[in-house]
Enzyme design. Structure first.
Site, PDB file in Angstrom:
ATOM      1  N   LYS A   1       1.070  -1.147  -0.014  1.00 42.40           N
ATOM      2  CA  LYS A   1       0.098  -0.070  -0.013  1.00 42.40           C
ATOM      3  C   LYS A   1       0.759   1.242  -0.131  1.00 42.40           C
ATOM      4  O   LYS A   1       0.630   2.138  -0.652  1.00 42.40           O
ATOM      5  CB  LYS A   1      -0.988   0.082   1.253  1.00 42.40           C
TER       6      LYS A   1
ATOM      7  N   GLN B   1      -4.508  -1.922   9.769  1.00 38.46           N
ATOM      8  CA  GLN B   1      -4.362  -3.091   9.173  1.00 38.46           C
ATOM      9  C   GLN B   1      -4.884  -4.044  10.012  1.00 38.46           C
ATOM     10  O   GLN B   1      -4.579  -4.373  11.179  1.00 38.46           O
ATOM     11  CB  GLN B   1      -2.969  -3.432   8.725  1.00 38.46           C
TER      12      GLN B   1
ATOM     13  N   ASP C   1     -10.910   2.860   4.573  1.00 42.27           N
ATOM     14  CA  ASP C   1     -11.304   1.402   4.353  1.00 42.27           C
ATOM     15  C   ASP C   1     -12.623   1.260   4.439  1.00 42.27           C
ATOM     16  O   ASP C   1     -13.448   0.194   4.068  1.00 42.27           O
ATOM     17  CB  ASP C   1     -10.941   0.661   5.311  1.00 42.27           C
TER      18      ASP C   1
END
Ligand code: GUN
Length: 296
Positions: A54, A98, A121
């Site tokens: 990412k 994460q 997200d």
């Protein structure tokens, strides 16, 4: 039949080029580049790899990116303190924590601590609610990656019978919503499809899958989708990322490629698309931030 490949690697590269041009144009107009802060807790090797990928992708398109790597035994108070600090930082437009987190940390509490306007997200309950109502602020990255992978290979979802295998909060549920909802101006990536969600407790999984023109496998079970479960000529998207004997394999058995019209590979299918959609959300978060700080 040998199925056409739904090439996520090439499609994501094309999307990154489009995003890089938009970021460059922003910077040319004197605006700051979009910035993404990633929080990684502990030393899970898969999570480390995802976060690194990412970070690299941000750099490729000219975005700023920071990785906050915290020890596995970090306290909830310290993690929430960092999130608070990032919520207040004007250089940080997107924040991602994460997953999975170590078991002593409450994932829901952590997700809810992220400012929903920086929640790239789309895991925060406010963003899940907006998506459910057909007024998305951000589309969740993996479901959006699936939708864009289909669309950019010319597969329309409107009016189609689609079976989604898996009911997770990250993929199955939001993907089913996106595919189901009316495509409108505030909801441009929605799908107008007839959607069935199947899961581990569904009876006669094969019969349910066989009626689908498009199958999306997001169950997390290696090679569970076999040729008998797929109609001839179906389009099959594989969201699975399973480590088996040191290799990464999907949820779709390789023999499905002999029966389906198109299949997404693992790796090189949905994975790179997920990261491209994360970049898109980070750009969107930066645009929302800039719009909200304009004098009215
Ligand atoms: N872990 C597995 N997939 C994801 C994802 O899409 N976002 C985050 N934050 N963690 C994940």
């Amino acid at each position: 039949m040998t199925a056409r490949l739904l090439d996520g690697k090439a499609t994501a590269a094309a999307i990154r080029e489009e995003l890089a041009a938009q970021v460059a144009e922003r910077v040319r107009r004197g605006l700051p580049p979009p910035g993404l802060a990633a929080i990684l807790v502990g030393d899970n090797p898969a999570s480390q790899l995802y976060v690194r990928n990412k970070h690299k992708a941000c750099q490729q398109v000219g975005m700023r990116s920071w990785i906050h790597h915290l020890p596995a035994d970090i306290t909830a108070a310290r993690l929430l303190g960092l999130i608070e600090q990032l919520n207040a930082d004007p250089h940080v437009h997107g924040i991602l924590v994460q997953l999975p987190l170590p078991p002593h940390l409450d994932e829901s509490a952590v997700q809810e601590a992220v400012d929903p306007r920086k929640d790239v997200d789309a895991f925060h309950p406010e963003n899940a609610g907006l998506l459910t109502l057909g007024r998305p602020r951000f589309y969740p990255c993996t479901p959006h990656g699936v939708v864009q992978l289909l669309r950019r290979h010319g597969y329309e979802t409107a009016g189609k019978e689609i079976v989604v295998i898996g009911r997770s909060n990250i993929v199955g549920k939001p993907l089913a919503l996106m595919l189901l909802q009316k495509r409108t101006v505030p909801n441009p990536a929605a799908g107008d499809a007839t959607v069935t969600i199947v899961h581990t407790r569904s009876q006669d999984l094969a019969r349910l899958c066989q009626r689908a023109q498009i199958v999306v496998a997001a169950a997390g079970v290696p090679a569970m989708i076999t040729p008998e479960m797929v109609a001839p000529g179906a389009v099959v998207v594989d969201v699975g990322i399973n480590a088996v004997a040191g290799r990464i394999v999907g949820d779709v058995h390789p023999a499905v490629a002999e029966k389906a019209a198109a299949v997404s590979p693992v790796p090189g299918g949905v994975g790179p698309m997920t990261i491209a959609m994360l970049l898109l959300n980070t750009l969107r978060a930066a645009q929302l931030f800039q719009d909200s700080s304009k004098p009215s």
